[in-house]
Scaffold this motif. Structure first.
Motif, PDB file in Angstrom:
ATOM      1  N   LEU A 405      29.689  32.018  34.854  1.00  0.00           N
ATOM      2  CA  LEU A 405      30.926  31.395  34.717  1.00  0.00           C
ATOM      3  C   LEU A 405      32.666  32.274  34.644  1.00  0.00           C
ATOM      4  N   THR A 406      32.187  33.429  34.653  1.00  0.00           N
ATOM      5  CA  THR A 406      33.191  34.586  34.295  1.00  0.00           C
ATOM      6  C   THR A 406      32.782  35.203  36.101  1.00  0.00           C
ATOM      7  N   SER A 407      31.579  35.091  36.760  1.00  0.00           N
ATOM      8  CA  SER A 407      31.600  34.883  38.161  1.00  0.00           C
ATOM      9  C   SER A 407      32.478  34.835  39.724  1.00  0.00           C
ATOM     10  N   PRO A 408      32.841  35.841  40.368  1.00  0.00           N
ATOM     11  CA  PRO A 408      33.528  34.890  40.848  1.00  0.00           C
ATOM     12  C   PRO A 408      33.264  34.424  42.481  1.00  0.00           C
ATOM     13  N   ASP A 505      38.002  35.690  43.828  1.00  0.00           N
ATOM     14  CA  ASP A 505      36.895  34.823  44.068  1.00  0.00           C
ATOM     15  C   ASP A 505      36.794  36.337  45.066  1.00  0.00           C
ATOM     16  N   ARG A 506      37.177  36.854  45.557  1.00  0.00           N
ATOM     17  CA  ARG A 506      36.695  37.337  46.703  1.00  0.00           C
ATOM     18  C   ARG A 506      35.370  38.566  45.733  1.00  0.00           C
ATOM     19  N   LEU A 507      34.799  39.329  47.139  1.00  0.00           N
ATOM     20  CA  LEU A 507      33.525  39.261  46.670  1.00  0.00           C
ATOM     21  C   LEU A 507      33.805  40.622  46.517  1.00  0.00           C
ATOM     22  N   GLY A 508      32.614  41.441  45.315  1.00  0.00           N
ATOM     23  CA  GLY A 508      33.741  42.936  45.234  1.00  0.00           C
ATOM     24  C   GLY A 508      34.590  43.038  43.914  1.00  0.00           C
ATOM     25  N   SER A 509      35.346  41.905  43.743  1.00  0.00           N
ATOM     26  CA  SER A 509      35.816  41.774  42.782  1.00  0.00           C
ATOM     27  C   SER A 509      35.731  41.974  41.491  1.00  0.00           C
ATOM     28  N   ALA A 510      34.357  41.315  41.359  1.00  0.00           N
ATOM     29  CA  ALA A 510      33.574  42.104  40.248  1.00  0.00           C
ATOM     30  C   ALA A 510      32.830  43.297  39.989  1.00  0.00           C
ATOM     31  N   VAL A 523      30.415  43.556  32.895  1.00  0.00           N
ATOM     32  CA  VAL A 523      31.433  42.836  34.107  1.00  0.00           C
ATOM     33  C   VAL A 523      33.257  42.688  33.924  1.00  0.00           C
ATOM     34  N   ARG A 524      33.555  44.005  34.934  1.00  0.00           N
ATOM     35  CA  ARG A 524      35.101  43.795  35.155  1.00  0.00           C
ATOM     36  C   ARG A 524      35.933  43.049  35.747  1.00  0.00           C
ATOM     37  N   ARG A 525      36.326  42.383  34.889  1.00  0.00           N
ATOM     38  CA  ARG A 525      37.055  40.989  36.355  1.00  0.00           C
ATOM     39  C   ARG A 525      38.733  41.548  36.258  1.00  0.00           C
TER      40      ARG A 525
END
Length: 576
Positions: A405-408, A505-510, A523-525
């Motif tokens: 739930l915290t993934s992009p 939801d930018r890939l690499g944002s996590a 995990v850094r968001r």
């Protein structure tokens, strides 16, 4: 008045069979179609077709099968429903919170009407898109729905077509979008009369279920229309918001334009006409981003696709399982790759498949919202020998929820996981033919015997108790630890809804860091940190920058000089 039509290109004669008798149909000039106008027919009229003197058979486009898949079809006027969702603007599937549910086991009643009684619960949970498993008519009363044979009809024990319209209308009224699982890669073995009408199947390709649906051989134009018209009908007449397309890798199609590309273009045209977004979500084993690339750029035009690699990476990280297709997964570095890059196998060697697999996802062309991720789904639970949900502690379940739930990516829950449901979700069927029932039973046991299971340990798919054991137990919501886990899911979803960092939801944002031994990960968001203790014992998870405060935690957590001290199998979200 009603005009009956049917495609039977090789027939010499076709009759419309009513309860009162048979009437000869006239062949049209339009490529093998037959038709007959009946003044006294209309909504509720029962009918069937006889091809070259055959026994009466259901309409390949039957809208209603009140007496089961072997019975007469019934005319259904989709325009009779008085819709109340005029203000519904639709919802983009990408980024929505999906909730996969099976009507037959979601409630004890197993009906669409009964499911509406839990819609307010889903809204309070934070769900945005209800994802229904297949409702097309299938044999018997109980089943998963993937052996459907009347793809235009709604399974009568669920309430039939009128109940589906009411369900969608009610969902829209409380702000929920609806996705429907449709199966175009095969039909079930019982009640499949399509071959008696025309070349719906071809031996040009084979699938795990036998001859392939005919998408590229003689007669395929009308078969493709049968599929595309079905999809558009769900969108137009039942006001669905998205379709989940089952196992699209099994759609064998060597046409210049793949069926999926055709369906994508026709769906886009209908979306523009209706003025609301319509989604196509593919289940694909190919690990190929072409699935969600625009048709104009050589892609297949799907809105989104499932990512099993993310599931496998997370499941093995939490459970330690490494057998079968889990063999290449399990290390923290593998999970980190799927969190950042979607697929583990993106051109790399797949041990399970014995060859290189997949293609890389270009972060310059794709967003995380184009990929659905999950801790569980119907396949990953139901296709286990016992249909058992993951054997994890409440803390490990909370960790899985937090990482999804915290993934992009676009998150999906499988019904009951939000409270750690103790009920299994097993493979069950209800075939009336004894020989087919026995074939399913022995086939299931033979499949798992290869993995060392004893036949008597495998639940009998035909035993009603197998279905009954899979029905959710809603009484668990008020019991510990289910109550605490449900509160965690609600809080996580509420945080996701209000946090721009989590919706990015930018890939690499996590960004992710982890202990090589698999004890912890972070995990850094954006400004948020998701701190995870994978170890059963308390430990201090080191952080480069000490958080300002704790947002939420499952298990005791404390900010200390070195980072965060957190309980075994604990997880917390902290603000920098």
């Amino acid at each position: 008045m009603h005009t009956f039509t049917v495609w039977a290109p090789d027939a010499s004669a076709v009759s419309l069979v009513l309860r009162s008798g048979a009437l000869k149909m006239a062949e049209t000039d339009d490529g093998g179609w037959w038709e007959l106008e009946v003044p006294e027919a209309g909504h509720g009229t029962d009918y069937a077709f006889s091809v070259d003197g055959s026994e009466p058979m259901p309409d390949p486009r039957s809208p209603w099968q009140p007496d089961g898949v072997h019975g007469f079809s019934r005319v259904f006027d989709t325009g009779l429903h008085d819709w109340s969702d005029g203000g519904w603007a639709g919802r983009d599937a990408r980024g929505s919170v999906f909730y996969e549910l099976h009507i037959g086991t979601f409630t004890p009643e197993g009906t669409l009407e009964a499911a509406t009684g839990h819609l307010d619960y889903l809204v309070a949970l934070g769900v945005e898109m209800v994802s229904l498993m297949p409702v097309a008519a299938f044999p018997g009363r109980h089943g998963w729905g993937y052996d459907g044979v009347d793809l235009y009809a709604v399974h009568e024990p669920y309430g039939g077509p009128e109940a589906l319209q009411r369900f969608v209308d009610r969902c829209h009224s409380v702000g929920l979008a609806v996705c429907l699982d449709v199966v175009y890669n095969h039909l079930g073995p019982s009640g499949n009369y399509l071959g008696s009408f025309g070349p719906y199947f071809t031996s040009r390709h084979t699938t795990p279920w036998g001859p392939a649906v005919n998408l590229d051989a003689a007669g395929s134009f009308e078969v493709r229309r049968w599929i595309c018209d079905n999809a558009l009908r769900w969108f137009r007449e039942f006001r669905l918001d998205a379709l989940r397309l089952d196992a699209v890798h099994a759609l064998a199609d060597d046409s210049p334009k793949h069926l999926l590309a055709q369906l994508s273009e026709e769906t886009a045209a209908l979306s523009a006409s209706l003025g609301r977004p319509l989604g196509l979500v593919a289940e694909s084993d190919l690990n190929d981003p072409r699935m969600v690339e625009p048709v104009a750029e050589g892609g297949l035009g799907m809105t989104a696709q499932w990512s099993d690699d993310f599931h496998h990476a997370l499941h093995t990280l939490l459970t330690g399982e490494r057998a079968g297709y889990y063999v290449d997964f399990g290390e923290p570095a593998v999970f980190a790759k799927t969190l950042r890059e979607v697929f583990l196998h993106d051109g790399s060697y797949s041990t399970f498949r014995g060859k290189d697999w997949g293609r890389p996802v270009d972060p310059g062309r794709h967003r995380g919202g184009e990929f659905l991720v999950y801790t569980s789904n119907h396949d990953q639970v139901g296709n286990r020998a016992l249909g058992d949900r993951p054997h994890l502690t409440p803390g490990q379940l909370a960790i899985g929820a937090a990482l999804v739930l915290t993934s992009p990516y676009t998150p999906m829950l499988f019904m009951g996981e939000e409270w750690g449901a103790s009920t299994p979700w097993r493979y069950f069927t209800d075939h009336g033919q004894p020989e087919l029932a026995e074939a399913v039973r022995t086939g299931r046991r033979r499949e798992f015997a290869a993995y060392g299971w004893d036949a008597e340990d495998i639940p009998d798919p035909q035993d009603p108790a197998t279905w009954q054991s899979s029905v959710l137990d809603w009484a668990e919501l008020d019991e510990s630890p289910h109550r605490e886990l449900l509160a965690w899911y609600r809080d996580l979803l509420a945080l996701r809804a209000r946090s721009e960092d989590l919706r990015e939801d930018r890939l690499g944002s996590a960004e992710i860091s982890y202990d090589e031994d698999g004890s912890w990960l972070v995990v850094r968001r954006g400004a948020l940190r998701v701190v995870v203790n994978l170890d059963p014992a308390e430990l201090v998870v080191p952080l480069d920058d000490v958080p300002a405060y704790q947002v939420m935690a499952f298990g005791v957590a404390e900010i200390v000089t070195e980072g965060v001290r957190i309980a075994g199998h604990g997880v917390g979200v902290f603000a920098a």
